[in-house]
Design a protein around this motif. Sequence first.
Motif, PDB file in Angstrom:
ATOM      1  N   MET A 100       0.809  -1.215   0.000  1.00  0.00           N
ATOM      2  CA  MET A 100       0.000   0.000   0.000  1.00  0.00           C
ATOM      3  C   MET A 100       0.843   1.266   0.000  1.00  0.00           C
ATOM      4  SD  MET A 100      -3.107  -1.042   2.585  1.00  0.00           S
ATOM      5  CE  MET A 100      -4.062   0.430   2.262  1.00  0.00           C
ATOM      6  N   ALA A 101       2.061   1.192   0.515  1.00  0.00           N
ATOM      7  CA  ALA A 101       2.879   2.400   0.616  1.00  0.00           C
ATOM      8  C   ALA A 101       4.282   2.221   0.078  1.00  0.00           C
ATOM      9  CB  ALA A 101       2.951   2.866   2.078  1.00  0.00           C
ATOM     10  N   SER A 102       4.754   0.992   0.012  1.00  0.00           N
ATOM     11  CA  SER A 102       6.079   0.736  -0.535  1.00  0.00           C
ATOM     12  C   SER A 102       5.962   0.491  -2.039  1.00  0.00           C
ATOM     13  CB  SER A 102       6.696  -0.474   0.164  1.00  0.00           C
ATOM     14  OG  SER A 102       8.000  -0.719  -0.333  1.00  0.00           O
ATOM     15  N   SER A 103       7.087   0.212  -2.657  1.00  0.00           N
ATOM     16  CA  SER A 103       7.109  -0.003  -4.099  1.00  0.00           C
ATOM     17  C   SER A 103       6.385  -1.294  -4.476  1.00  0.00           C
ATOM     18  CB  SER A 103       8.552  -0.066  -4.598  1.00  0.00           C
ATOM     19  OG  SER A 103       8.607  -0.467  -5.943  1.00  0.00           O
ATOM     20  N   ASN A 104       5.685  -1.262  -5.621  1.00  0.00           N
ATOM     21  CA  ASN A 104       5.058  -2.449  -6.186  1.00  0.00           C
ATOM     22  C   ASN A 104       5.785  -2.932  -7.436  1.00  0.00           C
ATOM     23  OD1 ASN A 104       2.316  -3.274  -4.864  1.00  0.00           O
ATOM     24  ND2 ASN A 104       2.366  -1.045  -4.778  1.00  0.00           N
ATOM     25  N   ASP A 105       6.948  -2.360  -7.719  1.00  0.00           N
ATOM     26  CA  ASP A 105       7.676  -2.724  -8.927  1.00  0.00           C
ATOM     27  C   ASP A 105       8.291  -4.107  -8.782  1.00  0.00           C
ATOM     28  OD1 ASP A 105       7.088  -0.254 -10.013  1.00  0.00           O
ATOM     29  OD2 ASP A 105       8.939   0.668  -9.280  1.00  0.00           O
ATOM     30  N   PRO A 106       8.306  -4.876  -9.869  1.00  0.00           N
ATOM     31  CA  PRO A 106       8.971  -6.176  -9.814  1.00  0.00           C
ATOM     32  C   PRO A 106      10.480  -6.015  -9.820  1.00  0.00           C
ATOM     33  CG  PRO A 106       8.249  -5.725 -12.045  1.00  0.00           C
ATOM     34  CD  PRO A 106       7.733  -4.598 -11.190  1.00  0.00           C
ATOM     35  N   LEU A 107      11.151  -7.101  -9.526  1.00  0.00           N
ATOM     36  CA  LEU A 107      12.608  -7.145  -9.633  1.00  0.00           C
ATOM     37  C   LEU A 107      12.963  -7.533 -11.059  1.00  0.00           C
ATOM     38  CD1 LEU A 107      15.524  -7.306  -8.459  1.00  0.00           C
ATOM     39  CD2 LEU A 107      15.028  -9.710  -7.924  1.00  0.00           C
ATOM     40  N   TYR A 108      13.821  -6.742 -11.700  1.00  0.00           N
ATOM     41  CA  TYR A 108      14.297  -7.065 -13.041  1.00  0.00           C
ATOM     42  C   TYR A 108      15.643  -7.777 -12.930  1.00  0.00           C
ATOM     43  CZ  TYR A 108      10.657  -4.081 -14.986  1.00  0.00           C
ATOM     44  OH  TYR A 108       9.447  -3.554 -15.322  1.00  0.00           O
TER      45      TYR A 108
END
Length: 999
Positions: A100-108
């Motif tokens: 909800m507040a941290s990053s939702n980006d995947p790991l590349y």
Amino acid sequence: MVVSFIGLETQEVAIKPNVKVVLSSDSQALEEVMVVAYGTAKKSSFTGSAGTMNADKIATRSVSNITNAMSGQVAGVQMTSDNGQPGESAKIRIRGIGSMASSNDPLYVVDGVPYDGDISSINPSDIESLTVLKDAAANAIYGARGANGVVLITTKSGQNGEARVTFDAKWGSNSRAVPNYDVISNPGEYYETMFKALYNSKAYAGASAADAYAYANNTLFDAKNGGLGYQVYTVPKGENLIGTNFKLNPNATLGYSDGTYYYTPDDWYDEIFGSSFRQEYNASVSGKSDKISYYASAGYLNDTGLIQNSAFKRYTGRGKVDYQAKKWLKIGTNLAYTYSDSQAPDNQTSDDWSSSGNLFFIVNSIAPIYPMYVRNADGSIKIDPSTGHRVYDAGSTTNFSRPSFTGNAARDIELNSYHTYTDAFSGKWYANITPLEGLTLTANIATTLENTRSNNLYSTFGSAAATDGEVYVESTRTFGVNTQYLASYVHTFNNVHNFDIMVGYEQYRLKEQVLYGDNTNTYDPNLGELGNAVGTDKKTVNSYTDNYMTEGILSRIQYNYDGKYFLSASYRRDASSYFAKENRWGNFWSVGAAWILTKEEFLKNTSSWLDMLKLKFSVGQQGNDNIGAYAYTDLYDLVPTGDFSMGATFKRMGNPDITWETTTNYNAGVEFSLWNGRLSGNLDYYTKKTSDLLFWLSIPESAGTRGYYGNVGDIRNMGVELTLTGAIIRTRDIDWTVSANLSHNKTKILSLPESKTAAMGGFNETNSTGLGGNWFEVGGPLYNAYCIEYAGVNEKGEALYWVDDELELAGAPGKNHSSTTTNPNEATYYKQGSILPKVFGGFNTMLRVGNFDASLSFDYQIGGKVQDYRYAGLMTPNETANGAGSAIHKDYIKSWSPNNTESDIPRWQYGDKYTSFSKSDRFLTNASYLNFQSFTVGYTFPKKWLKGVSKVRIYAAGENLCFWSVRKGFDPRYSYDGNSSITPYSPARNISGGIQMTF
């Protein structure tokens, strides 16, 4: 004679004058090798959930950034973007919103190594495959950074055979893919419409028709009192522009001169959004022998944006070599360099969608009566002698003035300069040692280095005239080093017990160093260097360094019995420098199992129609540490206390107890293939629970800070994913396949502190509470729209809003429409349900007929809600919305009037600030859409026509071809939280043609 075909069993037959060979389905088709975490695996042995895009599919796309090719291609993956600027990365969400507040980006991960560089630095033509790891069995071994999924990018290697040289060139045109809203474009009709709104403001208040007409006639051009300010029609002396019948005077002619200037409206859309040119060239050389494989490539891209001074230029080079030095030693390297120049003007992102500097907002919001340029009395466009540029009308440049949209964004885009220069280098070196059969020791060392220099010059002759020009320069150096030491052992016992065991250690270090400066008062208006700016009022120079490190030990075991029963388990213990030493380490694990039922005796009789049936299950935990540096320690600002002294002031409280956000992931699925591969697919069901959410926690500012970061709350994502592929026709001359995928994801808040259960606009240091667009409550969805409810109009045509007289607290459970009010500030706020889509996905088809080939690709979304603030503004003729001089949507014609009392659209009246309150459910719009994503049509010349060339193919391709939503101009793809209303920088429609040659 040996006859073989991919996916079918190879047959060996004796050579005879007439031979008929029938190939049956190959059950070993499952033995296809796929890229997984820390290596490769047979598809049959994979117990996790993943989706792939191969090089053939990537080659059909004309994208500058590979992330923009993923939408609709992999089940469970949503793509959005807040900027259609060429080269910009899309935002990827895998299986919902995990934080909800941290990053939702995947790991590349690129070629097995975590990658923190810009994805736009990777040339899509160098990519062999893209794999999205979605569940714990697939990505838990990445530990600290795998909670939001992992995207594996594998670059191309040499292929078997002699050297192969390829060349691909394409040329095309970019244009705007999403049109404007359906607004009034005729200047005469606009004057009529605005005149009627002014007239109604008095007539509906009880004034006589004569008085109302006189008011509208006197106010129409009076910018200070609600009028439009500009007159662009010449009217015979003694006559009015708008008659008593509310129609344009038939004697009026377009164009007006006051003796000094000539006024005529410009088509802002055509002036700003012309077509732009895109060109791309890629060449490669590759080959492979028993000892060495190699791949080398070079590429050039020039992708021009939709507006002036917007473009992305990139040069790439890559060299990859794998060498079997000894029977027991294999070494290799993969080196890549990219130089790019990104011209990305300010104020064009989602944060600036309603900014007066955002051209996409201005063009769709400004009335069709205003000139873009200042014209001399003879009608010619005025030229500034000091710059040689056309003089733009800023709304106060002539004897007329605009009541809204002062300044001129088009002028600033032309005169200002925006460049971000990037040098990106990535290198990987490895050595595989095989001391004994089945045992492999691997050492990987990889580096990523990016030097970026942003250089913005704000012209003395534009909006920065007040400060005599301004210069901003920022230099960023990012350096990452990843080291891996792995040992794997593969062995088979008694021909049925197959083991694959791996253990390892990994360390990753990243350093980011930033230096930036800003100053005003430029000496040379064309030189964007700090040494050229001599101001002191706004002078800023600063720098900082951030360090980040993770390290971990990892292990994995994979076992299968006779190719029928599969088990896998992984464990990783990771540490992150984002947390204090006491809470730095986390444990992450997974367990997976699979069963191929079609290898059992009881299904042998189904082989005529059931080729393969596989069941799988996995469970595990991953982590998310992406809260940023220094959350665990107190922060202070240094401030001057005298001419030569300084002191520290408290900035933010640290929390030494902060630790991992942990995601527990369950996945159950089935994979199948029917009728000799005519229909294949997979179905997955998952639950994804995120615990110890990383949150910003507010405290009274009397404590000296707004708050601190901590771990509170739990959320859950649950969903179903289905992927189907059908081979409709499969002959030697015709090959036609169709594939489709759909995903359904549902969110739920399992626990949350009371301070976070309310209407929120966001969760961070600057916006931790406040009435807004979403309601958060335990047991409810993650994004629950929250607004007042529209009740139609009353007998006077005034807008009505519902009130629940029994509620003491707005938004409390229950919904009782007790009464109505014309004042939205007195209305009750109600929860509207989840704004997230019910279903999303994509479908595509590929057809080959002889030497012709074609492919089509679509992505879609069903359900969801978005507040269409832009449409609300276009339907609101009052000073509190866009003000006079704003564009008007054609739907205004449906408004309530004494002759149209059945309408539920409020009366058309200037000055009624409650007519179209934008934060009501009236403008909460269905977010469904269908996007014609891409097409490719090509022809491969017969080999008998070619000499010295093994393959020549010509083709035409397109991107973002057509977009359908519930309303023209409305694009709901650019918001996960539902608070969006206009594409900040529209995606580009690209039509291109090209040629591919292989030697």
